[in-house]
Design an enzyme around this catalytic site. Structure first.
Site, PDB file in Angstrom:
ATOM      1  N   GLU A  56       3.313 -78.315  27.653  1.00 24.65           N
ATOM      2  CA  GLU A  56       3.596 -79.687  27.226  1.00 24.65           C
ATOM      3  C   GLU A  56       4.041 -80.457  28.469  1.00 24.65           C
ATOM      4  O   GLU A  56       5.209 -80.602  28.758  1.00 24.65           O
ATOM      5  CB  GLU A  56       4.681 -79.696  26.151  1.00 24.65           C
ATOM      6  CG  GLU A  56       4.787 -81.013  25.406  1.00 24.65           C
ATOM      7  CD  GLU A  56       5.712 -80.939  24.215  1.00 24.65           C
ATOM      8  OE1 GLU A  56       6.471 -81.903  24.017  1.00 24.65           O
ATOM      9  OE2 GLU A  56       5.670 -79.937  23.482  1.00 24.65           O
ATOM     10  N   ALA A  67      12.350 -85.910  25.437  1.00 25.62           N
ATOM     11  CA  ALA A  67      13.421 -85.188  26.133  1.00 25.62           C
ATOM     12  C   ALA A  67      12.959 -84.599  27.465  1.00 25.62           C
ATOM     13  O   ALA A  67      13.729 -83.903  28.127  1.00 25.62           O
ATOM     14  CB  ALA A  67      13.951 -84.081  25.235  1.00 25.62           C
ATOM     15  N   ASN A 146       5.806 -88.445  16.534  1.00 26.22           N
ATOM     16  CA  ASN A 146       6.823 -88.386  17.579  1.00 26.22           C
ATOM     17  C   ASN A 146       6.181 -88.474  18.951  1.00 26.22           C
ATOM     18  O   ASN A 146       5.206 -87.779  19.239  1.00 26.22           O
ATOM     19  CB  ASN A 146       7.645 -87.101  17.456  1.00 26.22           C
ATOM     20  CG  ASN A 146       8.462 -87.058  16.176  1.00 26.22           C
ATOM     21  OD1 ASN A 146       8.232 -86.242  15.300  1.00 26.22           O
ATOM     22  ND2 ASN A 146       9.418 -87.958  16.061  1.00 26.22           N
ATOM     23  N   ASP A 175      11.201 -81.150   9.506  1.00 28.10           N
ATOM     24  CA  ASP A 175      12.646 -80.944   9.365  1.00 28.10           C
ATOM     25  C   ASP A 175      13.325 -82.076   8.593  1.00 28.10           C
ATOM     26  O   ASP A 175      14.498 -81.972   8.243  1.00 28.10           O
ATOM     27  CB  ASP A 175      13.308 -80.763  10.732  1.00 28.10           C
ATOM     28  CG  ASP A 175      13.157 -81.988  11.634  1.00 28.10           C
ATOM     29  OD1 ASP A 175      12.428 -82.936  11.258  1.00 28.10           O
ATOM     30  OD2 ASP A 175      13.770 -82.004  12.722  1.00 28.10           O
ATOM     31  N   ASP A 200       8.928 -76.808  16.683  1.00 25.71           N
ATOM     32  CA  ASP A 200       9.600 -77.531  17.768  1.00 25.71           C
ATOM     33  C   ASP A 200      10.952 -76.906  18.074  1.00 25.71           C
ATOM     34  O   ASP A 200      11.878 -77.586  18.519  1.00 25.71           O
ATOM     35  CB  ASP A 200       9.751 -79.016  17.409  1.00 25.71           C
ATOM     36  CG  ASP A 200       9.789 -79.918  18.645  1.00 25.71           C
ATOM     37  OD1 ASP A 200       9.025 -79.661  19.585  1.00 25.71           O
ATOM     38  OD2 ASP A 200      10.584 -80.877  18.670  1.00 25.71           O
TER      39      ASP A 200
END
Length: 305
Positions: A56, A67, A146, A175, A200
């Site tokens: 990633e 992040a 996201n 989630d 994730d």
């Protein structure tokens, strides 16, 4: 530690994983891939299988950095790709990148030649750019909604492009925080066969709360959700099958939730196979037995024996 994690994941019902390596230095990336190579050689009947790594980064958009450390990003190029993966290409299963970046076309073509899956993520790609790269070989969205443009009636974006292409799969973090449960219900209704679940999950896997070191930064975990000190989402600590349970509860469609956790990922990795071919010859102890309670709307699983 990695082998212990794989053994624990098996107990959590996870047969195989593609561990994510986030944007980092070239030396750190190559060292991590070499460690994965060694770990992949240590197989066991009751151990989660290590598939190739999911890279990633580093070809990601600073506008949707999430992040990631943007200082580790770089523009896509064959030389930048080669510095990172030459000689260890077989340890890589998936690469997430932002296709709108200059140089992406050559990198996508090279990854496709190597048989590496390519996913769109951490990207500012428009609907038009996304469609053009689906034609070139991208066939996945990394954690849909996201770190990418959402759905808009005048600017459809990558999610609409994926919904309109039955050959593209959409990863989803179920989630209830990264996306609202009703959005998960909507995507499941629109494209049940294209949806696949991703955990994730980060290194504090299985822990509900606490503070942990993550590279040079602090990671704060509360109710299974990981954030950086500034509040940026960093991931979860939830097992994959917990996401499956939640999706089943939100949608009331346990079969579709199970599909997204177990069958859809296999289709991505093993195209052209029928469902029965994916399981023929599998020992019963390596499979899961599912039960859905229609009164409580709750999904359970256990090892089939």
């Amino acid at each position: 530690k990695l082998i212990e994690l794989l053994d624990h994941l098996w107990l959590d019902g996870v047969e195989a994983i593609a561990p994510t390596l986030v944007s980092c230095s070239i030396s750190s990336l190559r060292k991590s891939l070499q460690i994965l190579r060694l770990a992949r050689q240590q197989t066991s009947m009751k151990r989660c299988t290590l598939l190739g790594a999911h890279l990633e980064g580093p070809f990601l958009s600073k506008s949707f950095k999430g992040a990631h450390d943007p200082n580790m990003f770089c523009l896509p190029s064959l030389s930048a790709l080669g510095e990172r993966i030459n000689g260890i290409e077989k340890e890589i299963l998936i690469v997430t990148l932002a296709p709108e970046l200059e140089g992406s076309i050559e990198v996508v073509r090279r990854l496709k030649e190597l048989g590496i899956l390519i996913s769109l993520g951490h990207s500012a790609a428009t609907y038009e750019i996304t469609r053009s790269f689906f034609d070139l070989g991208i066939n996945m969205l990394t954690h849909t909604f996201n770190a990418m443009h959402g759905l808009h009636h005048r600017d459809p974006g990558p999610i609409a492009a994926a919904l309109l292409d039955a050959e593209v799969y959409m990863g989803l973090i179920a989630d209830g925080i990264h996306i609202h449960p009703d959005i998960a219900v909507l995507i499941q209704k629109l494209a049940p066969k294209q949806l696949f679940l991703v955990s994730d999950a980060l290194s504090p896997y299985g822990l509900d709360q606490g503070q942990f070191k993550w590279d040079q930064r602090q990671l704060f975990v509360q109710k299974g959700v990981c954030r950086l000190q500034d509040g940026t989402f960093a991931g979860t600590t939830l097992p994959l099958l917990e996401g499956c349970k939640r999706l089943a509860k939100w949608t009331g469609q346990p079969s579709s939730a199970i599909w997204s956790a177990t069958i859809a990922p296999r289709f991505i990795l093993q195209k052209k196979q029928e469902i029965k071919e994916l399981f023929l010859g599998k020992p019963l102890a390596g499979l899961l037995r599912w039960n859905f309670n229609f009164q409580s709307n709750f999904l359970h699983w256990k090892e089939a024996k």
